[in-house]
Design a protein around this motif. Structure first.
Motif, PDB file in Angstrom:
ATOM      1  N   ARG A 193       6.048  -4.995 -11.205  1.00  0.00           N
ATOM      2  CA  ARG A 193       4.915  -4.910 -10.286  1.00  0.00           C
ATOM      3  C   ARG A 193       5.369  -5.051  -8.836  1.00  0.00           C
ATOM      4  O   ARG A 193       4.973  -4.262  -7.962  1.00  0.00           O
ATOM      5  CB  ARG A 193       3.900  -6.005 -10.626  1.00  0.00           C
ATOM      6  CG  ARG A 193       2.772  -6.143  -9.608  1.00  0.00           C
ATOM      7  CD  ARG A 193       1.870  -7.314  -9.963  1.00  0.00           C
ATOM      8  NE  ARG A 193       0.871  -7.547  -8.936  1.00  0.00           N
ATOM      9  CZ  ARG A 193      -0.025  -8.530  -8.971  1.00  0.00           C
ATOM     10  NH1 ARG A 193      -0.048  -9.367 -10.010  1.00  0.00           N
ATOM     11  NH2 ARG A 193      -0.902  -8.686  -7.995  1.00  0.00           N
ATOM     12  N   SER A 194       6.225  -6.030  -8.575  1.00  0.00           N
ATOM     13  CA  SER A 194       6.680  -6.282  -7.213  1.00  0.00           C
ATOM     14  C   SER A 194       7.433  -5.087  -6.646  1.00  0.00           C
ATOM     15  O   SER A 194       7.222  -4.681  -5.492  1.00  0.00           O
ATOM     16  CB  SER A 194       7.582  -7.525  -7.194  1.00  0.00           C
ATOM     17  OG  SER A 194       8.083  -7.765  -5.890  1.00  0.00           O
ATOM     18  N   VAL A 195       8.296  -4.479  -7.462  1.00  0.00           N
ATOM     19  CA  VAL A 195       9.099  -3.361  -6.972  1.00  0.00           C
ATOM     20  C   VAL A 195       8.239  -2.130  -6.707  1.00  0.00           C
ATOM     21  O   VAL A 195       8.409  -1.442  -5.694  1.00  0.00           O
ATOM     22  CB  VAL A 195      10.213  -3.029  -7.975  1.00  0.00           C
ATOM     23  CG1 VAL A 195      10.925  -1.747  -7.593  1.00  0.00           C
ATOM     24  CG2 VAL A 195      11.208  -4.170  -8.031  1.00  0.00           C
ATOM     25  N   LEU A 196       7.303  -1.847  -7.600  1.00  0.00           N
ATOM     26  CA  LEU A 196       6.434  -0.693  -7.386  1.00  0.00           C
ATOM     27  C   LEU A 196       5.525  -0.907  -6.185  1.00  0.00           C
ATOM     28  O   LEU A 196       5.277   0.016  -5.399  1.00  0.00           O
ATOM     29  CB  LEU A 196       5.611  -0.403  -8.637  1.00  0.00           C
ATOM     30  CG  LEU A 196       6.396   0.232  -9.790  1.00  0.00           C
ATOM     31  CD1 LEU A 196       5.519   0.354 -11.030  1.00  0.00           C
ATOM     32  CD2 LEU A 196       6.931   1.601  -9.395  1.00  0.00           C
ATOM     33  N   GLU A 197       5.022  -2.123  -6.023  1.00  0.00           N
ATOM     34  CA  GLU A 197       4.203  -2.408  -4.840  1.00  0.00           C
ATOM     35  C   GLU A 197       5.041  -2.256  -3.573  1.00  0.00           C
ATOM     36  O   GLU A 197       4.577  -1.699  -2.573  1.00  0.00           O
ATOM     37  CB  GLU A 197       3.631  -3.821  -4.927  1.00  0.00           C
ATOM     38  CG  GLU A 197       2.538  -3.978  -5.977  1.00  0.00           C
ATOM     39  CD  GLU A 197       1.991  -5.377  -6.063  1.00  0.00           C
ATOM     40  OE1 GLU A 197       0.976  -5.575  -6.749  1.00  0.00           O
ATOM     41  OE2 GLU A 197       2.576  -6.307  -5.439  1.00  0.00           O
ATOM     42  N   ARG A 198       6.269  -2.751  -3.610  1.00  0.00           N
ATOM     43  CA  ARG A 198       7.150  -2.655  -2.442  1.00  0.00           C
ATOM     44  C   ARG A 198       7.437  -1.203  -2.089  1.00  0.00           C
ATOM     45  O   ARG A 198       7.338  -0.798  -0.929  1.00  0.00           O
ATOM     46  CB  ARG A 198       8.470  -3.391  -2.709  1.00  0.00           C
ATOM     47  CG  ARG A 198       9.497  -3.210  -1.597  1.00  0.00           C
ATOM     48  CD  ARG A 198      10.793  -3.931  -1.918  1.00  0.00           C
ATOM     49  NE  ARG A 198      11.474  -3.364  -3.059  1.00  0.00           N
ATOM     50  CZ  ARG A 198      12.220  -2.267  -3.026  1.00  0.00           C
ATOM     51  NH1 ARG A 198      12.344  -1.576  -1.902  1.00  0.00           N
ATOM     52  NH2 ARG A 198      12.832  -1.844  -4.107  1.00  0.00           N
ATOM     53  N   THR A 199       7.801  -0.424  -3.092  1.00  0.00           N
ATOM     54  CA  THR A 199       8.194   0.964  -2.835  1.00  0.00           C
ATOM     55  C   THR A 199       7.018   1.811  -2.363  1.00  0.00           C
ATOM     56  O   THR A 199       7.116   2.575  -1.399  1.00  0.00           O
ATOM     57  CB  THR A 199       8.799   1.582  -4.112  1.00  0.00           C
ATOM     58  OG1 THR A 199       9.819   0.718  -4.615  1.00  0.00           O
ATOM     59  CG2 THR A 199       9.412   2.930  -3.819  1.00  0.00           C
ATOM     60  N   LEU A 200       5.879   1.664  -3.031  1.00  0.00           N
ATOM     61  CA  LEU A 200       4.714   2.456  -2.644  1.00  0.00           C
ATOM     62  C   LEU A 200       4.127   1.984  -1.313  1.00  0.00           C
ATOM     63  O   LEU A 200       3.647   2.789  -0.517  1.00  0.00           O
ATOM     64  CB  LEU A 200       3.662   2.402  -3.748  1.00  0.00           C
ATOM     65  CG  LEU A 200       4.042   3.178  -5.023  1.00  0.00           C
ATOM     66  CD1 LEU A 200       3.051   2.878  -6.136  1.00  0.00           C
ATOM     67  CD2 LEU A 200       4.112   4.668  -4.755  1.00  0.00           C
ATOM     68  N   GLY A 201       4.160   0.683  -1.073  1.00  0.00           N
ATOM     69  CA  GLY A 201       3.684   0.168   0.213  1.00  0.00           C
ATOM     70  C   GLY A 201       4.517   0.696   1.361  1.00  0.00           C
ATOM     71  O   GLY A 201       3.986   1.092   2.415  1.00  0.00           O
ATOM     72  N   GLY A 237       0.559   0.271  -7.007  1.00  0.00           N
ATOM     73  CA  GLY A 237       1.784  -0.192  -7.649  1.00  0.00           C
ATOM     74  C   GLY A 237       1.497  -1.131  -8.805  1.00  0.00           C
ATOM     75  O   GLY A 237       2.123  -1.044  -9.865  1.00  0.00           O
ATOM     76  N   ASN A 238       0.537  -2.014  -8.607  1.00  0.00           N
ATOM     77  CA  ASN A 238       0.153  -2.940  -9.680  1.00  0.00           C
ATOM     78  C   ASN A 238      -0.432  -2.185 -10.869  1.00  0.00           C
ATOM     79  O   ASN A 238      -0.127  -2.474 -12.029  1.00  0.00           O
ATOM     80  CB  ASN A 238      -0.844  -3.965  -9.146  1.00  0.00           C
ATOM     81  CG  ASN A 238      -1.168  -5.041 -10.167  1.00  0.00           C
ATOM     82  OD1 ASN A 238      -0.395  -5.300 -11.092  1.00  0.00           O
ATOM     83  ND2 ASN A 238      -2.316  -5.671 -10.006  1.00  0.00           N
ATOM     84  N   GLU A 239      -1.270  -1.205 -10.583  1.00  0.00           N
ATOM     85  CA  GLU A 239      -1.890  -0.434 -11.665  1.00  0.00           C
ATOM     86  C   GLU A 239      -0.847   0.370 -12.441  1.00  0.00           C
ATOM     87  O   GLU A 239      -0.883   0.433 -13.677  1.00  0.00           O
ATOM     88  CB  GLU A 239      -2.955   0.496 -11.086  1.00  0.00           C
ATOM     89  CG  GLU A 239      -4.180  -0.246 -10.544  1.00  0.00           C
ATOM     90  CD  GLU A 239      -5.099   0.651  -9.738  1.00  0.00           C
ATOM     91  OE1 GLU A 239      -4.755   1.840  -9.592  1.00  0.00           O
ATOM     92  OE2 GLU A 239      -6.135   0.166  -9.251  1.00  0.00           O
TER      93      GLU A 239
END
Length: 531
Positions: free
Chosen positions: A221-229, A377-379
């Motif tokens: 979750r953290s990595v996807l949020e980071r990358t998409l953000g 990213g969380n979803e």
């Protein structure tokens, strides 16, 4: 070196979707108090870094939207203050805010002094930033006994150095380095958030119970949020640069495409190379269509502007189908709607920026874009975990194969701030560097992965002293000679600083430690295997 042999290793995700073995939790989930805290702190601190880079650029350029960019940065501070207050109380939040905001003021002072050619003023601002790091670290160490004041001070100093490196490169018109440093600053703030989260959870085990979110699902979750953000903010900034005809537009766009490469790498490792090959042109097409929209707006060509809008509509349909085909937990219409929101946020932010007199709206929508991408990213992480629950559960049993039959493997990936150590993901604050076809690796991260102790002596610039068993190796910055147990050896290239890290040719390090090295230039992987 610790062995980690589970089925999860087969799912190694080069974005740090690489999954370590789990110690608890029966049902994998990206949610829970611990995961939510990690997400909140990471997203806020990451946004702070990029907004600070933007505000410093706007201040140097004396841009009409500087005040609004600075206001967005201070609004981010309000979000961080609220997060601190939620853990330590309103009084702590009130004490935290002026300290944190002071370093924003000192950064602005540094910019203004640079614009004015005021070297004493720059020196004063730099000194104030260093004093801030000490004061801020004292606040955290006093609030939480699990945080070591000296360590927090050094971490904050690194944060300041990253921002100043990005700004100095901007002043010197080294635009490629601007965005390398900006992305490093962003990734480093997520690492800082992980450290804060761990300390807070340890301090408040009842409030943040262990096992309420599996570590691997939380990391995904953290990595996807980071990358998409990061994609959201870089896209908004690149659109501004394109409309203004800024000299660094190409480099801002290149940074956005590097972010796409990271996202593609993760998709490839989850769903296979063919899926990654299919994903990348679809995803990158919407970046191209956004640029088309910007160019048409600048040229006041309404026909081409509408064509770009139509192309973006077609893009989101294709992208939604890709995700729905890849994962049965993703509903095509819901993905399409989410992408519509993402595109809408970017266009609203850009339109407000292009209108000149609505900069406040431009930055409000920029922050909305970032927040929405974090939610996305969380979803996405939740969908992947639901699709592969066995890879995120605690039921994986370690292999009973004797350790002697296993070889240690360390894998670095070009462009990625994560490497794997026997399948376990380890975060870095820089990426591997390739110079004239030669790969350089950060010495500290590799040495510590091998179980060595590492020390730095700033007085004589013996950048790194490595001690492992009975072996001592000393490297000096800007020198191609090192010492191994007192004997001089030619490194073959100049040891230098990349970001804030000492980097050394990968092949030399492999030979030094007695490992085999394989560089797959097509995939960008540097694999070290114990002989």
């Amino acid at each position: 070196m610790k062995k980690v042999v589970t089925k999860i290793v087969l799912f190694a995700l080069c974005l740090t979707l690489l999954i370590p073995a789990l110690a608890s939790a029966a049902v994998p989930s990206t949610e829970g108090s611990k995961a939510n805290l990690r997400s909140k702190l990471g997203n806020i601190l990451g946004e702070h870094a990029l907004l600070a880079v933007i505000a410093m650029q706007k201040g140097y350029d004396k841009a009409g939207d500087f005040d609004q960019a600075a206001a967005a940065l201070l609004e981010n501070s309000d979000s961080l203050t609220a997060a601190i207050a939620s853990v330590y109380g309103e009084e702590a939040g009130e004490a935290f805010k002026p300290i944190w905001n002071s370093h924003i003021g000192y950064l602005v002072d540094y910019v203004k002094a640079t614009v004015a050619g005021d070297e004493p003023g720059r020196t004063k601002a730099f000194g104030a930033l260093d004093s801030y790091s000490v004061e801020q670290a004292r606040f955290f160490a006093k609030a939480n006994p699990n945080l070591v004041e000296a360590d927090v001070t050094n971490d904050l100093r690194m944060h300041i150095r990253h921002l100043l490196a990005a700004f100095s490169a901007y002043v010197n018109k080294d635009y490629t380095e601007v965005y390398n440093a900006a992305r490093t600053a962003y990734a480093h703030m997520y690492m800082t958030a992980d450290g804060l989260t761990a300390a807070i959870v340890k301090q408040n085990p009842d409030k943040y119970p262990q096992g309420d979110a599996t570590e691997t699902a939380s990391t995904l979750r953290s990595v996807l949020e980071r990358t998409l953000g990061e994609h959201g903010i870089l896209a908004a900034l690149a659109m501004q640069k394109g409309f203004s005809g800024a000299a660094d537009f190409d480099q801002a766009a290149a940074a956005l495409l590097k972010n796409s490469d990271e996202l593609t790498a993760g998709i490839s490792t989850i769903y296979g190379e063919a899926a990654g090959d299919a994903f990348k042109p679809i995803w990158n097409s919407h970046i191209g269509y956004l640029v088309d929209y910007v160019k048409a707006t600048a040229a006041k060509d309404e026909t081409k502007r509408q064509k770009a809008v139509s192309d973006l509509e077609e893009y989101r349909t294709k992208q939604a189908k890709f995700f729905a085909d890849a994962n049965p937990n993703f509903k095509e219409n819901q993905i399409a709607e989410g992408l519509k929101m993402h595109i809408g946020h970017l266009l609203e932010s850009f339109n407000a920026y292009a209108s000149n007199n609505t900069y406040s709206t431009a930055y409000a929508k920029l922050r909305t874009t970032y927040a929405h991408m974090a939610m996305t990213g969380n979803e996405l992480a939740g969908g992947v975990v639901a699709q592969f629950p066995e890879l995120f559960s605690s039921n994986e049993q370690p292999s009973t194969e004797p350790p002697t039959s296993q070889k240690d493997v360390i894998v670095f990936t070009e462009g990625s701030r994560y490497f794997t150590n026997d399948g376990e993901s380890v975060a870095m604050d820089i990426t591997p560097e390739v110079v004239n076809g030669k790969v350089f690796l950060p010495l500290r991260y590799l040495a510590e992965a091998l179980g060595a102790t590492v020390s730095w002596d700033p007085t004589d610039r013996s950048a790194t002293t490595i001690t492992i068993d009975d072996t001592t190796a000393v490297f000096w910055i800007d020198n191609n000679i090192m010492q191994l147990n007192g004997t001089s050896k030619d490194v073959g290239s100049i040891v230098h600083l990349y970001g804030e890290r000492t980097v050394v040719p990968a092949q030399f390090l492999a030979d030094l430690f007695g490992w085999d090295l394989t560089w797959n230039s097509a995939k960008g992987t540097i694999t070290l295997t114990e002989k």
